[in-house]
Design a protein around this motif. Structure first.
Motif, PDB file in Angstrom:
ATOM      1  N   LEU A 133     -13.102  46.915 -40.309  1.00  0.00           N
ATOM      2  CA  LEU A 133     -13.998  45.971 -39.660  1.00  0.00           C
ATOM      3  C   LEU A 133     -15.449  46.247 -40.022  1.00  0.00           C
ATOM      4  O   LEU A 133     -15.840  47.395 -40.214  1.00  0.00           O
TER       5      LEU A 133
ATOM      6  N   GLU B  32     -18.287  39.506 -37.112  1.00  0.00           N
ATOM      7  CA  GLU B  32     -18.779  38.902 -35.875  1.00  0.00           C
ATOM      8  C   GLU B  32     -18.849  37.393 -36.040  1.00  0.00           C
ATOM      9  O   GLU B  32     -19.278  36.885 -37.076  1.00  0.00           O
TER      10      GLU B  32
ATOM     11  N   VAL C 278     -14.864  36.842 -31.965  1.00  0.00           N
ATOM     12  CA  VAL C 278     -15.421  38.192 -32.070  1.00  0.00           C
ATOM     13  C   VAL C 278     -16.917  38.118 -31.768  1.00  0.00           C
ATOM     14  O   VAL C 278     -17.665  37.419 -32.444  1.00  0.00           O
TER      15      VAL C 278
ATOM     16  N   VAL D 292     -18.908  43.895 -33.400  1.00  0.00           N
ATOM     17  CA  VAL D 292     -18.044  44.870 -34.065  1.00  0.00           C
ATOM     18  C   VAL D 292     -18.779  46.197 -34.102  1.00  0.00           C
ATOM     19  O   VAL D 292     -19.962  46.250 -34.444  1.00  0.00           O
TER      20      VAL D 292
ATOM     21  N   ALA E 151     -13.395  45.798 -32.491  1.00  0.00           N
ATOM     22  CA  ALA E 151     -13.958  44.458 -32.356  1.00  0.00           C
ATOM     23  C   ALA E 151     -13.945  44.084 -30.881  1.00  0.00           C
ATOM     24  O   ALA E 151     -12.967  44.336 -30.176  1.00  0.00           O
TER      25      ALA E 151
END
Length: 81
Positions: free
Chosen positions: A4, A9, A24, A27, A34
């Motif tokens: 990630l 995002e 999301v 992160v 997340a």
């Protein structure tokens, strides 16, 4: 396991069947977590999509090891949440 980054995002979080779980909001690349706003309203989705949102108390945490696929628009989990 997916890796990630903050570029994730604003993406949608999808379950294994392709149903949207949320969006999301933030992160943490160091912790590989997340933060997801479940069922965001239109305004929240728009703000998150532009990358201006932050995680808040009602966001759920999703560890990178629960995410199987990362695309340009979504993260897809491999387990039931």
């Amino acid at each position: 396991m997916a890796v990630l980054s903050t570029e994730d995002e604003g993406k949608f979080l999808m379950d294994a069947q392709g149903e949207q779980i949320g969006i999301v909001t933030q992160v943490d690349p160091k912790e590989q977590v997340a933060y997801v706003e479940p069922d965001p309203d239109l305004t929240e989705a728009w703000v998150q999509g532009l990358g201006f949102g932050d995680a808040d108390e009602d966001d759920i945490e999703i560890a990178a090891d629960a995410i199987g696929t990362v695309t340009d628009s979504e993260l897809r989990v491999t387990v039931d949440l």
